[in-house]
Design a protein around this motif. Sequence first.
Motif, short mmCIF file in Angstrom:
data_model
loop_
_atom_site.label_atom_id
_atom_site.label_comp_id
_atom_site.label_asym_id
_atom_site.label_seq_id
_atom_site.Cartn_x
_atom_site.Cartn_y
_atom_site.Cartn_z
N ALA A 24 10.83 21.77 76.96
CA ALA A 24 11.00 20.80 78.05
C ALA A 24 10.06 19.62 77.89
O ALA A 24 10.37 18.50 78.33
CB ALA A 24 10.77 21.48 79.39
N ASP A 25 8.92 19.86 77.25
CA ASP A 25 7.95 18.80 77.03
C ASP A 25 8.19 18.04 75.72
O ASP A 25 7.37 17.21 75.31
CB ASP A 25 6.53 19.38 77.03
CG ASP A 25 6.10 19.85 78.41
OD1 ASP A 25 6.73 19.44 79.40
OD2 ASP A 25 5.13 20.63 78.50
N GLY A 26 9.30 18.35 75.05
CA GLY A 26 9.68 17.58 73.89
C GLY A 26 9.22 18.12 72.55
O GLY A 26 9.35 17.43 71.53
N HIS A 27 8.70 19.35 72.52
CA HIS A 27 8.22 19.93 71.26
C HIS A 27 9.29 20.83 70.65
O HIS A 27 10.18 21.33 71.35
CB HIS A 27 6.93 20.71 71.51
CG HIS A 27 5.82 19.86 72.05
ND1 HIS A 27 5.10 19.00 71.28
CD2 HIS A 27 5.35 19.73 73.32
CE1 HIS A 27 4.21 18.37 72.03
NE2 HIS A 27 4.34 18.79 73.27
N GLU A 28 9.18 21.06 69.37
CA GLU A 28 10.08 21.98 68.68
C GLU A 28 9.45 23.36 68.69
O GLU A 28 8.62 23.69 67.84
CB GLU A 28 10.34 21.52 67.26
CG GLU A 28 11.35 22.38 66.52
CD GLU A 28 11.55 21.96 65.07
OE1 GLU A 28 12.32 22.64 64.37
OE2 GLU A 28 10.92 20.97 64.64
N ALA A 29 9.82 24.16 69.67
CA ALA A 29 9.26 25.50 69.83
C ALA A 29 10.27 26.52 69.31
O ALA A 29 11.40 26.58 69.80
CB ALA A 29 8.94 25.78 71.29
N VAL A 30 9.86 27.30 68.31
CA VAL A 30 10.77 28.25 67.67
C VAL A 30 10.32 29.68 68.00
O VAL A 30 9.22 30.09 67.61
CB VAL A 30 10.79 28.04 66.15
CG1 VAL A 30 11.83 28.96 65.51
CG2 VAL A 30 11.08 26.58 65.81
N PRO A 31 11.14 30.45 68.71
CA PRO A 31 10.77 31.83 69.02
C PRO A 31 11.01 32.76 67.85
O PRO A 31 12.02 32.65 67.15
CB PRO A 31 11.68 32.18 70.20
CG PRO A 31 12.90 31.33 69.99
CD PRO A 31 12.42 30.07 69.33
N HIS A 32 10.07 33.68 67.63
CA HIS A 32 10.20 34.68 66.57
C HIS A 32 9.85 36.05 67.14
O HIS A 32 8.93 36.19 67.96
CB HIS A 32 9.26 34.37 65.41
CG HIS A 32 9.52 33.05 64.75
ND1 HIS A 32 10.56 32.85 63.87
CD2 HIS A 32 8.85 31.87 64.86
CE1 HIS A 32 10.53 31.59 63.46
NE2 HIS A 32 9.51 30.97 64.04
N SER A 33 10.58 37.06 66.70
CA SER A 33 10.34 38.44 67.13
C SER A 33 11.07 39.36 66.16
O SER A 33 11.70 38.90 65.20
CB SER A 33 10.85 38.65 68.56
OG SER A 33 12.26 38.53 68.59
N LYS A 34 11.00 40.65 66.42
CA LYS A 34 11.74 41.58 65.57
C LYS A 34 13.24 41.26 65.58
O LYS A 34 13.93 41.44 64.58
CB LYS A 34 11.50 43.02 66.04
CG LYS A 34 10.21 43.63 65.51
CD LYS A 34 10.18 45.13 65.74
CE LYS A 34 8.98 45.77 65.04
NZ LYS A 34 8.97 47.24 65.21
#
Length: 245
Positions: free
Chosen positions: A22-32
């Motif tokens: 929402a703040d304009g960053h490229e946030a990539v989620p990682h998990s199993k």
Amino acid sequence: MRIAVIGGTGLIGSKVVRKLAADGHEAVPHSKSTGVDVVTGEGLERASAGADVVVNLTNSPTFDEAAPAFFRQSMENLLTAGQKAGVRHFVVLSIVGVDQVPELDYYRAKALQEEILAAGPIPYTIVRATQFMEFIDSVMSWTADGDTVRLPATPIQPIAAQDVADAVAEAAVGAPLQGIHNIAGPEVFPLDELGRITLAAGADSRTVITDDTAGMFAVVHGDVLTGKDDASLAPTRYADWLAAR
């Protein structure tokens, strides 16, 4: 800014990803579920590649004596992958007072995680939060028996998960602290009283009995789990959180 959120599909991680995006960053989620395993190291190089920041929100599957091995292995693997990828900032979520309760295996394990991060090769920030409001029901379930819930009068300063996520996201886009940022909810309650408030809000007829030998928080000394003068206070009050959930 590209930010790899390890454990990005969990309670806090999913909120951190949404806030950063929402703040304009490229946030990539990682998990199993995305093919990343912090214990075996599978997928970590891929997850770290191109990331400016790594946020580690993974958690041990148990709270017992196996927890230290999880945090040691996972942190060593994450730091190795992060250094290879040129990550410039590493953020970890921990617990206020975690180094003050050596009687608890899980707290010792989280303190070890902090130590490994601080000794590692990547500039870092540790965000320590007080107990999540979302976990109060689980805390009560540990010592519930029929119509009663036994709880110690341990001082607790509950914080909403969204407020935790907001603080972690802010840390991720800021400069590395090379230290600890404490965050806490706006109010302190004895845990037994917090249990009574929670049950009353849910029209739950069970009775809370004060028992300073009950549950994991019985071993906590004094007010070490509350935010001190250096803690940033989150805005969400417990009564408002209860009313909204």
